[in-house]
Enzyme design. Structure first.
Site, PDB file in Angstrom:
ATOM      1  N   GLU A   1     -20.592 -16.805  -0.119  1.00  0.00           N
ATOM      2  CA  GLU A   1     -19.747 -16.089   0.860  1.00  0.00           C
ATOM      3  C   GLU A   1     -19.597 -17.071   2.019  1.00  0.00           C
ATOM      4  O   GLU A   1     -20.535 -17.304   2.765  1.00  0.00           O
ATOM      5  CB  GLU A   1     -20.448 -14.789   1.254  1.00  0.00           C
ATOM      6  CG  GLU A   1     -19.514 -13.793   1.899  1.00  0.00           C
ATOM      7  CD  GLU A   1     -19.475 -13.973   3.390  1.00  0.00           C
ATOM      8  OE1 GLU A   1     -18.539 -14.681   3.870  1.00  0.00           O
ATOM      9  OE2 GLU A   1     -20.341 -13.433   4.078  1.00  0.00           O
TER      10      GLU A   1
ATOM     11  N   ASN B   1     -25.900 -15.214  11.971  1.00  0.00           N
ATOM     12  CA  ASN B   1     -25.061 -14.272  12.730  1.00  0.00           C
ATOM     13  C   ASN B   1     -25.314 -12.799  12.397  1.00  0.00           C
ATOM     14  O   ASN B   1     -24.998 -11.928  13.199  1.00  0.00           O
ATOM     15  CB  ASN B   1     -23.574 -14.622  12.589  1.00  0.00           C
ATOM     16  CG  ASN B   1     -23.074 -14.586  11.169  1.00  0.00           C
ATOM     17  OD1 ASN B   1     -23.863 -14.566  10.218  1.00  0.00           O
ATOM     18  ND2 ASN B   1     -21.766 -14.586  10.994  1.00  0.00           N
TER      19      ASN B   1
ATOM     20  N   CYS C   1     -17.572 -14.285   9.971  1.00  0.00           N
ATOM     21  CA  CYS C   1     -16.661 -14.977   9.043  1.00  0.00           C
ATOM     22  C   CYS C   1     -15.353 -14.221   8.884  1.00  0.00           C
ATOM     23  O   CYS C   1     -14.376 -14.775   8.394  1.00  0.00           O
ATOM     24  CB  CYS C   1     -17.262 -15.091   7.649  1.00  0.00           C
ATOM     25  SG  CYS C   1     -18.902 -15.709   7.639  1.00  0.00           S
TER      26      CYS C   1
ATOM     27  N   GLU D   1     -12.332 -22.830  11.863  1.00  0.00           N
ATOM     28  CA  GLU D   1     -12.919 -21.558  12.292  1.00  0.00           C
ATOM     29  C   GLU D   1     -13.549 -21.792  13.674  1.00  0.00           C
ATOM     30  O   GLU D   1     -14.434 -22.636  13.811  1.00  0.00           O
ATOM     31  CB  GLU D   1     -14.003 -21.208  11.266  1.00  0.00           C
ATOM     32  CG  GLU D   1     -14.264 -19.756  11.082  1.00  0.00           C
ATOM     33  CD  GLU D   1     -15.313 -19.501  10.008  1.00  0.00           C
ATOM     34  OE1 GLU D   1     -15.861 -20.452   9.416  1.00  0.00           O
ATOM     35  OE2 GLU D   1     -15.576 -18.322   9.762  1.00  0.00           O
TER      36      GLU D   1
ATOM     37  N   LYS E   1     -34.506 -17.659   2.396  1.00  0.00           N
ATOM     38  CA  LYS E   1     -34.608 -18.644   3.472  1.00  0.00           C
ATOM     39  C   LYS E   1     -33.600 -18.239   4.551  1.00  0.00           C
ATOM     40  O   LYS E   1     -32.415 -18.495   4.428  1.00  0.00           O
ATOM     41  CB  LYS E   1     -34.307 -20.060   2.956  1.00  0.00           C
ATOM     42  CG  LYS E   1     -34.980 -21.105   3.762  1.00  0.00           C
ATOM     43  CD  LYS E   1     -34.184 -22.019   4.636  1.00  0.00           C
ATOM     44  CE  LYS E   1     -32.753 -21.966   4.865  1.00  0.00           C
ATOM     45  NZ  LYS E   1     -32.408 -21.596   6.240  1.00  0.00           N
TER      46      LYS E   1
HETATM   47  C1  SIN Z   1     -20.049 -12.229   8.110  1.00  0.00           C
HETATM   48  O1  SIN Z   1     -19.479 -12.556   9.106  1.00  0.00           O
HETATM   49  O2  SIN Z   1     -20.487 -13.077   7.325  1.00  0.00           O
HETATM   50  C2  SIN Z   1     -20.289 -10.802   7.742  1.00  0.00           C
HETATM   51  C3  SIN Z   1     -19.457  -9.841   8.460  1.00  0.00           C
HETATM   52  C4  SIN Z   1     -19.512  -8.441   7.900  1.00  0.00           C
HETATM   53  O3  SIN Z   1     -20.311  -8.108   7.030  1.00  0.00           O
HETATM   54  O4  SIN Z   1     -18.688  -7.646   8.343  1.00  0.00           O
END
Ligand code: SIN
Length: 480
Positions: A254, A155, A288, A383, A178
């Site tokens: 993360e 993403n 995320c 999600e 990767k």
């Molecule tokens: C993510 O969605 O993993 C990153 C979003 C961000 O850095 O703002």
């Protein structure tokens, strides 16, 4: 019709993209058109072994460069990224469907991590500690953790790479990346610019693979890889966490989020709508940190829903390469099916779609607002990773906090209020690593990014991001 040729990408980058020992490649498909527009190297276990050999050999020399030398290379890398903003953004937009204006923003955001860590490289301070005996002198120094294996998501094909690579390289670590198989190409552009900046090829290597398992297993089992850093699903993160135990690698994770957005009765509705739009519809809701559950005080509930639906109606869905496009396609069929299933489940449970709710065409899903949501619906428990805004309501501040915290995730949470006391009270009570206070877009390179609970371990960005790549060494000197 989208132009999908890669002529705008330097020939050296195109050569890197398809280079594997076996010569095998895999097809890269544009989510906007469904067409194969490029190929990427299909690396396997032997490339992973070779990469680990090179990363280990390069670590010996890279770690002994001065912080000033590393900072200078990083700074040149940053400048080169800014010179190449347009082609990198275009490549990213082609491979994952991010609207071009957002893609340009992401390249700048990605470059920002390099700039930040170029500067931080020179600030890895040690300490002296008072001795317990008259002849003792105690020192604490920080050293690079060693070769790093990074797994990044589709993403943010540039920013999630530099948020990991820049601190690792600044600290003196070598780095094997990767990238995700859905958007593997941007990483090669970054590797090319790294080398153009004077960075050793063995310090930043890219391994793309259609099946990531052989590459990941090889590097996870290699004792010489001292750190794994991953951005992606909680499910895969837990697997890597367990696997890292065998070789006792340091780990940063993360992972997923399920961000609440609380809108209190004193909020300015128009401003709150704008911040919800920024948070929810960035990258077609495929982040995320995007708002997944929007809780509005009952006194504003209907008015807020009406104004949000009006604003969402104006978001232009379309060709990601068109500068007027605000929302692009979803990444793949799996992503689309999940969004469809969440909306269908909500409707079946009695929810009402105020705007959107349908596939427009191909992988494009209409920006959507839904009301009448119940806590058991899938939009509330998983999600969604799509452009769907579910609206709920609350009566009291205590209830809003309880609802917001009622999840195993703890990445980002948002609130909108004009009451300063409430703002601080609620921000402190939310069990999340990132709080957007009247701010739908809090991400920036100099701050810590990461979550509580099932959202991960460790922090990226800012001075915290550098610590993840450093070992602490204590030296005791006895005077005789
Ligand atoms: C993510 O969605 O993993 C990153 C979003 C961000 O850095 O703002």
């Amino acid at each position: 019709m989208t132009d999908t040729t890669l002529d705008f990408v330097p020939a050296a980058v195109r050569a890197l993209m398809t280079h594997s020992h076996s010569g095998r490649t895999f097809a890269v498909t544009s989510p906007a058109t469904g067409q194969v527009f490029a190929h990427a190297a299909d690396c396997a276990a032997d490339e992973a072994h070779a990469a680990a050999d090179l990363a280990a050999a390069t670590f010996v020399t890279w770690r002994s460069t001065t912080a000033f030398e590393r900072a200078a290379i990083l700074r040149r890398w940053f400048n080169l990224m800014l010179e190449h903003v347009q082609p990198i953004a275009r490549l990213m937009s082609l491979e994952m469907g991010k609207p071009i204006t957002e893609a340009v923003g992401e390249v700048r955001y990605a470059a920002g991590f390099i700039e930040w860590f170029a500067e931080e490289a020179k600030r890895v301070y040690g300490e002296t500690v008072p001795g317990h005996l008259p002849n003792k002198r105690l020192f604490v120094i920080k050293q690079p953790v060693g070769p790093v294996f990074a797994v990044t998501p589709w993403n943010f094909p540039a920013a999630m790479v530099t948020r990991k690579a820049a601190p690792a390289l600044a600290a003196g670590c070598t780095f094997i990346l990767k990238p995700a198989e859905q958007s593997p190409l941007t990483a090669y552009y970054l590797a090319y610019l790294w080398q153009q900046a004077g960075g050793p090829a063995g310090a930043f290597q890219v391994l793309t693979a259609q099946d990531p398992v052989p590459v990941a297993q090889t590097l996870m089992q290699d004792e010489r890889i001292r750190k794994i850093t991953f951005t992606g699903s909680t499910e895969v993160g837990k697997l890597l966490y367990a696997q890292s135990a065998a070789t006792m690698k340091r780990i940063s994770l993360e992972l997923g989020g399920h961000a609440p957005f609380l809108i209190f009765e004193d909020a300015d509705i128009d401003l709150a709508v704008q911040e919800v739009l920024l948070s929810k519809f960035r990258n077609a809701g495929q982040t995320c940190v995007c708002a997944n559950r929007i809780y509005v005080h009952t006194s504003l509930q209907d008015e807020f829903a009406r104004r949000l639906a009006e604003a969402v109606q104006t978001l232009r869905l379309g060709d990601p390469l068109d500068e007027n496009t605000r929302v692009g396609p979803l990444i793949d069929l799996q992503g689309l099916h999940k969004v469809q299933a969440h909306v269908a489940d909500a409707i079946a449970g009695g929810a009402k779609v105020l705007v959107g709710g349908q596939v427009a065409q191909g992988l494009f899903f209409q920006p959507t607002v839904i009301v009448g949501i119940k806590p058991t619906m899938r939009v509330m428990t998983e999600e969604t990773f799509g452009p769907v805004a579910p609206l709920l309501s609350f009566e009291t501040e205590a209830e809003a906090i309880r609802l917001a915290n009622e999840t195993p995730y703890g990445l980002a949470a948002y609130l909108y209020t004009n009451d300063l006391n409430r703002a601080i009270r609620v921000a402190e009570a939310l069990d999340y690593g990132i709080i957007g206070l009247n701010d739908g877009l809090p991400s920036t390179p100099q701050v810590p990014f990461g979550g509580f609970k099932n959202s991960g371990i460790g922090r990226e960005g800012g001075k915290w991001g550098l610590e993840e790549y450093l070992e602490v060494k204590y030296i005791s000197l006895a005077l005789h």
